[in-house]
Enzyme design. Structure first.
Site, PDB file in Angstrom:
ATOM      1  N   ASP A   1      -5.303   5.169   1.760  1.00  0.00           N
ATOM      2  CA  ASP A   1      -5.238   3.768   2.183  1.00  0.00           C
ATOM      3  C   ASP A   1      -3.817   3.385   2.600  1.00  0.00           C
ATOM      4  OD1 ASP A   1      -6.149   1.253   2.698  1.00  0.00           O
ATOM      5  OD2 ASP A   1      -6.377   0.652   0.602  1.00  0.00           O
ATOM      6  N   GLY A   2      -3.726   2.452   3.520  1.00  0.00           N
ATOM      7  CA  GLY A   2      -2.420   1.885   3.881  1.00  0.00           C
ATOM      8  C   GLY A   2      -1.904   2.281   5.252  1.00  0.00           C
TER       9      GLY A   2
ATOM     10  N   ARG B   1      -1.093  -0.906   7.321  1.00  0.00           N
ATOM     11  CA  ARG B   1       0.141  -1.589   6.903  1.00  0.00           C
ATOM     12  C   ARG B   1       1.379  -0.783   7.286  1.00  0.00           C
ATOM     13  NH1 ARG B   1      -1.953  -2.376   1.076  1.00  0.00           N
ATOM     14  NH2 ARG B   1      -3.681  -1.233   2.031  1.00  0.00           N
TER      15      ARG B   1
ATOM     16  N   HIS C   1      -2.953   5.610  11.640  1.00  0.00           N
ATOM     17  CA  HIS C   1      -3.934   6.652  11.305  1.00  0.00           C
ATOM     18  C   HIS C   1      -3.421   8.029  11.739  1.00  0.00           C
ATOM     19  CE1 HIS C   1      -6.572   3.608   9.944  1.00  0.00           C
ATOM     20  NE2 HIS C   1      -6.834   3.103  11.141  1.00  0.00           N
TER      21      HIS C   1
ATOM     22  N   ASN D   1     -16.520   1.159   7.695  1.00  0.00           N
ATOM     23  CA  ASN D   1     -15.455   1.142   8.704  1.00  0.00           C
ATOM     24  C   ASN D   1     -15.955   0.891  10.130  1.00  0.00           C
ATOM     25  OD1 ASN D   1     -13.378   3.645   7.032  1.00  0.00           O
ATOM     26  ND2 ASN D   1     -13.212   1.423   7.002  1.00  0.00           N
TER      27      ASN D   1
ATOM     28  N   SER E   1     -14.047   1.375  -3.692  1.00  0.00           N
ATOM     29  CA  SER E   1     -14.493   1.228  -2.301  1.00  0.00           C
ATOM     30  C   SER E   1     -15.613   2.190  -1.916  1.00  0.00           C
ATOM     31  CB  SER E   1     -13.325   1.377  -1.325  1.00  0.00           C
ATOM     32  OG  SER E   1     -12.395   0.345  -1.524  1.00  0.00           O
TER      33      SER E   1
ATOM     34  N   GLU F   1     -10.518  10.725 -13.670  1.00  0.00           N
ATOM     35  CA  GLU F   1      -9.334   9.899 -13.927  1.00  0.00           C
ATOM     36  C   GLU F   1      -8.901   9.318 -12.586  1.00  0.00           C
ATOM     37  OE1 GLU F   1      -8.065   9.313 -16.849  1.00  0.00           O
ATOM     38  OE2 GLU F   1      -9.250  10.791 -17.966  1.00  0.00           O
TER      39      GLU F   1
END
Ligand code: FPP
Length: 239
Positions: free
Chosen positions: A14-15, A18, A31, A62, A190, A201
């Site tokens: 993710d990210g 941003r 991407h 998506n 998600s 974990e």
């Protein structure tokens, strides 16, 4: 006692958006940087003892993104999958996929099928790319097939147990992931590996995916190794 290195790690990358925004770049460039980060990570992770890495590349949700972004991600996937198809690059990587490939464009779908076949004898890390994947969708598709097999008499409802359900999911040959990593400071699953991650974990980091390196992976593994995994039992009862 310290846990072993996890055999199977799932990653929610993710990210990217941003990362691009911070640089005033289009999202697709984020991407692309994300795909490069993954490529480097896979090379650097060789020898750590991790056998399976499963990445969330495109979710069933998506499709709601702009056509430009969807096409950008699909184009990148095709580019990288073909790169892995090239014998000279990432020779040791075995490619696998999860998710419903039927909605993908035919070219990409055929490339995925081909590269899976071509790389299946390789001995390195198995990279499973989750494309048009959603945990609920995976369970729904498996349930439909189980219902059909009950109706045809191939199995009977009394025989439905956890192992049988697992065997109807998208990648039954993979062990469940011991560790799931999510980048960019979000604390959600998600819809990623809902069934498979029942005892995983989770490791969260603020790093944006394109900035994630093998050092971060080592930190995540070290965190996992400190964890006391009881699977619902109690240590005192361990034999
Ligand atoms: C999430 O970031 C990322 C995605 C939806 C796409 C991930 C795809 C790649 C990294 C390319 C995959 C390449 C290979 C070779 C498997 P986001 O767009 O949601 O980021 P944001 O939350 O910052 O907007």
């Amino acid at each position: 006692m310290k846990n072993e290195v996890p055999k199977h790690i799932g990653i929610i990358m993710d990210g990217n958006g941003r990362w691009a925004k911070k640089r005033f770049l289009p999202r697709v460039m984020g991407h692309r940087a994300g795909a490069q980060a993954l490529d480097k990570l896979l090379k650097d992770a060789e020898g750590l003892g991790v056998d399976y890495i499963t990445v969330y590349a495109f979710s069933t949700e998506n499709w709601k993104r702009t056509e430009e972004e969807v096409n950008g991600i699909m184009g990148l996937l095709r580019e990288y999958i073909n790169r892995y198809f090239n014998e000279n690059e990432s020779m040791s990587l075995r490619i696998n996929s999860m998710g419903d490939l039927s909605a993908l464009n035919e070219g990409l779908r055929n490339d995925i099928i081909r590269v899976k076949e071509l790389s299946k004898e390789r001995t390195g890390i198995t990279l499973t790319i989750a494309i048009n994947y959603g945990g609920r969708d995976e369970i729904r598709r498996a349930t439909t097939q189980i219902a059909k097999d009950c109706l045809s008499g191939k199995i009977s409802p009394e025989n439905i147990n956890d192992a049988l359900i697992s065997s109807y999911l998208d990648a039954p040959e993979l062990p469940d992931p011991e560790l799931i990593i999510r980048t960019s400071g979000e604390y959600r699953t998600s819809n990623f590996l809902l069934w498979e991650a029942a005892y995983s974990e989770y490791y969260f980091t603020d790093k944006l995916w394109p900035d994630f390196t093998v050092e971060d992976l080592k930190e995540a593994i070290a965190y996992y190794q400190t964890k006391d995994r009881r699977f619902g039992g109690r240590n005192e009862d361990k034999k």
